[in-house]
Design a protein around this motif. Structure first.
Motif, mmCIF file in Angstrom:
data_model
loop_
_atom_site.group_PDB
_atom_site.id
_atom_site.type_symbol
_atom_site.label_atom_id
_atom_site.label_comp_id
_atom_site.label_asym_id
_atom_site.label_seq_id
_atom_site.Cartn_x
_atom_site.Cartn_y
_atom_site.Cartn_z
ATOM 1 N N LEU A 10 9.255 11.614 7.361
ATOM 2 C CA LEU A 10 10.075 10.324 7.511
ATOM 3 C C LEU A 10 9.157 9.124 7.442
ATOM 4 O O LEU A 10 9.669 8.231 6.749
ATOM 5 N N ALA A 11 7.857 9.410 7.805
ATOM 6 C CA ALA A 11 6.990 8.006 7.621
ATOM 7 C C ALA A 11 6.718 8.051 6.120
ATOM 8 O O ALA A 11 6.639 6.875 5.531
ATOM 9 N N ALA A 12 6.491 9.197 5.255
ATOM 10 C CA ALA A 12 6.193 9.092 4.072
ATOM 11 C C ALA A 12 7.562 8.521 3.277
ATOM 12 O O ALA A 12 7.269 7.687 2.112
ATOM 13 N N ALA A 13 9.058 8.452 3.626
ATOM 14 C CA ALA A 13 9.870 8.328 3.203
ATOM 15 C C ALA A 13 10.137 6.692 3.370
ATOM 16 O O ALA A 13 10.714 6.051 2.733
ATOM 17 N N LEU A 14 9.224 6.026 4.366
ATOM 18 C CA LEU A 14 9.544 4.708 4.768
ATOM 19 C C LEU A 14 8.340 4.237 4.082
ATOM 20 O O LEU A 14 8.423 3.074 3.568
ATOM 21 N N PHE A 15 7.182 4.585 4.377
ATOM 22 C CA PHE A 15 5.932 4.263 3.755
ATOM 23 C C PHE A 15 5.725 3.912 2.120
ATOM 24 O O PHE A 15 5.467 3.019 1.637
ATOM 25 N N LEU A 16 5.968 5.118 1.535
ATOM 26 C CA LEU A 16 5.582 5.122 -0.031
ATOM 27 C C LEU A 16 6.437 4.165 -0.558
ATOM 28 O O LEU A 16 6.158 3.685 -1.758
ATOM 29 N N PRO A 17 7.901 4.090 -0.432
ATOM 30 C CA PRO A 17 8.552 3.059 -1.408
ATOM 31 C C PRO A 17 7.870 1.781 -1.213
ATOM 32 O O PRO A 17 8.077 0.934 -2.324
ATOM 33 N N ILE A 18 7.643 1.448 0.154
ATOM 34 C CA ILE A 18 7.010 -0.060 0.316
ATOM 35 C C ILE A 18 5.855 -0.185 -0.756
ATOM 36 O O ILE A 18 5.425 -1.286 -1.163
ATOM 37 N N VAL A 19 4.955 0.883 -0.774
ATOM 38 C CA VAL A 19 3.641 0.904 -1.092
ATOM 39 C C VAL A 19 4.065 0.738 -2.710
ATOM 40 O O VAL A 19 3.264 -0.083 -3.737
ATOM 41 N N ILE A 20 5.058 1.334 -3.277
ATOM 42 C CA ILE A 20 5.526 1.288 -4.538
ATOM 43 C C ILE A 20 5.922 -0.150 -4.906
ATOM 44 O O ILE A 20 5.556 -0.842 -6.093
ATOM 45 N N ILE A 21 6.757 -0.658 -4.050
ATOM 46 C CA ILE A 21 7.322 -2.064 -4.379
ATOM 47 C C ILE A 21 6.237 -2.894 -4.244
ATOM 48 O O ILE A 21 6.017 -4.070 -5.128
ATOM 49 N N GLY A 22 5.204 -3.030 -3.382
ATOM 50 C CA GLY A 22 4.031 -3.947 -3.151
ATOM 51 C C GLY A 22 4.601 -5.335 -3.062
ATOM 52 O O GLY A 22 5.445 -5.546 -2.019
ATOM 53 N N GLY A 23 3.738 -6.310 -3.276
ATOM 54 C CA GLY A 23 4.359 -7.789 -3.036
ATOM 55 C C GLY A 23 4.173 -8.073 -1.495
ATOM 56 O O GLY A 23 3.451 -7.425 -0.796
ATOM 57 N N ASN A 24 4.927 -8.960 -1.149
ATOM 58 C CA ASN A 24 4.945 -9.467 0.230
ATOM 59 C C ASN A 24 5.617 -8.439 1.090
ATOM 60 O O ASN A 24 5.167 -8.421 2.421
ATOM 61 N N LEU A 25 6.556 -7.656 0.760
ATOM 62 C CA LEU A 25 6.797 -6.617 1.651
ATOM 63 C C LEU A 25 5.655 -5.709 1.915
ATOM 64 O O LEU A 25 5.602 -5.457 3.100
ATOM 65 N N PHE A 26 5.019 -5.222 1.095
ATOM 66 C CA PHE A 26 3.852 -4.155 1.360
ATOM 67 C C PHE A 26 2.632 -5.357 2.654
ATOM 68 O O PHE A 26 2.268 -4.677 3.235
ATOM 69 N N THR A 27 2.306 -6.203 2.164
ATOM 70 C CA THR A 27 1.750 -7.300 3.096
ATOM 71 C C THR A 27 2.123 -7.407 4.151
ATOM 72 O O THR A 27 1.398 -7.134 5.226
ATOM 73 N N LEU A 28 3.550 -7.631 4.552
ATOM 74 C CA LEU A 28 4.046 -7.669 5.736
ATOM 75 C C LEU A 28 3.884 -6.384 6.709
ATOM 76 O O LEU A 28 3.597 -6.059 7.856
ATOM 77 N N LEU A 29 4.143 -5.066 5.951
ATOM 78 C CA LEU A 29 3.837 -3.745 6.441
ATOM 79 C C LEU A 29 2.450 -3.741 7.027
ATOM 80 O O LEU A 29 2.319 -3.035 7.962
ATOM 81 N N VAL A 30 1.465 -3.983 6.262
ATOM 82 C CA VAL A 30 0.066 -3.935 6.431
ATOM 83 C C VAL A 30 -0.264 -4.755 7.741
ATOM 84 O O VAL A 30 -1.064 -4.305 8.591
ATOM 85 N N MET A 31 0.304 -5.970 7.691
ATOM 86 C CA MET A 31 0.211 -6.945 8.912
ATOM 87 C C MET A 31 0.615 -6.124 10.022
ATOM 88 O O MET A 31 0.034 -6.106 11.189
ATOM 89 N N LEU A 32 1.615 -5.685 9.948
ATOM 90 C CA LEU A 32 2.328 -4.871 11.294
ATOM 91 C C LEU A 32 1.444 -3.657 11.638
ATOM 92 O O LEU A 32 1.312 -3.419 12.780
ATOM 93 N N LEU A 33 1.114 -2.965 10.780
ATOM 94 C CA LEU A 33 0.194 -1.816 11.041
ATOM 95 C C LEU A 33 -1.083 -2.282 11.683
ATOM 96 O O LEU A 33 -1.429 -1.544 12.459
ATOM 97 N N ALA A 34 -1.504 -3.282 11.219
ATOM 98 C CA ALA A 34 -2.808 -3.932 11.906
ATOM 99 C C ALA A 34 -2.663 -4.361 13.421
ATOM 100 O O ALA A 34 -3.535 -4.095 14.230
#
Length: 263
Positions: A10-34
């Motif tokens: 489930l984590a991979a299914a959520l994380f990997l598509p955002i990694v692939i998309i990149g951009g601002n969406l990935f930045t927001l995810l990284v900030m949330l993880l931090a």
């Protein structure tokens, strides 16, 4: 094990598509993880996430993690990242006076260390993805870390006799650590065959550095948990623990690779 597998899928299914998309969406995810990572460390120290020190910790973490092109939107009077961080530090020190040392200098030091540790780790995660070949590089480093973890685990179980650092992580062995490095090199060379990134010499160097410091990052997190008497950094990932339990190697390795100019 079943729960661990389900969570991982489930984590991979959520994380990997955002990694692939990149951009601002990935930045927001990284900030949330931090932010979640900071929450996990504050909880170990028994500092409330919603207290003044907790909220300042979040702000300081965002100052460190936020990419340069975002930070410029929030600056005025030519304030730099360092200026904002210095202001946050002074506010933290002021809290020791306001709270009459209920929030102590030791806790200020803890907050600053955790902010820098988590903040810079996730900052370089985002910076890696922002590179022109960032997606390929990020997957390359992830494969190296997974290879290191798997190799260390299976080779350690099969051939491990000498303990690596029993007071911090009693199950890790020297044989497992060496096996993890060897597996990372093999996976790096295989990756290079299908998706060439650098020359083979550079691939071997990056693989060795990633495997060594990835294991150091894992031991750092183990040392944190052992010192504060907790089994996992958090419970957000059932069967896996917390965010820092899953990202401890990655956020330790990426700053090293950037500092050594290997990426």
């Amino acid at each position: 094990m079943k729960q661990r597998i389900i969570t991982g899928v489930l984590a991979a299914a959520l994380f990997l598509p955002i990694v692939i998309i990149g951009g601002n969406l990935f930045t927001l995810l990284v900030m949330l993880l931090a932010v979640i990572g900071i929450f996990e460390l504050l909880r170990m120290r028994k500092i409330s996430f919603f207290s003044s020190p907790g909220l300042l910790s979040i702000i300081l973490t965002m100052i460190v993690v936020i990419p340069d092109h975002w930070l410029s939107v929030f600056t005025f009077n030519d304030f730099t990242r360092f200026d904002w961080f210095l202001l946050g530090l002074l506010l933290l020190l002021s809290l020791t006076v306001i709270t009459k040392n209920r929030f102590s200098f030791d806790e200020v030091s803890f907050v600053l260390l955790t902010v820098l540790y988590v903040g810079f780790g996730f900052f370089y995660l985002n910076e890696t993805r922002l590179l022109s070949n960032g997606l390929q590089l990020l997957f390359f480093i992830l494969f190296l870390i997974w290879a290191t973890d798997s190799g260390a685990y299976f080779i350690g179980r099969s051939f491990g006799k000498r303990k690596l650092w029993p007071k911090i992580s009693p199950n890790k062995t020297i044989e497992g650590a060496v096996g993890g490095i060897m597996c990372a090199v093999i996976v790096g060379l295989v990756f290079q065959l299908f998706l060439p990134i650098y020359d083979y010499q550079s691939i071997i160097i990056i693989a060795v550095v990633t495997a060594v410091f990835g294991q150091v990052g894992d031991l750092v997190q183990s040392a944190f948990k052992r010192h504060y008497g907790v089994k996992d950094s958090g419970k957000i990932l059932p069967g896996h623990g917390g965010i820092l339990d899953r990202f401890d190697s990655l956020i330790f390795v990426l700053p090293i690779l950037h500092l050594l100019q290997l990426l």
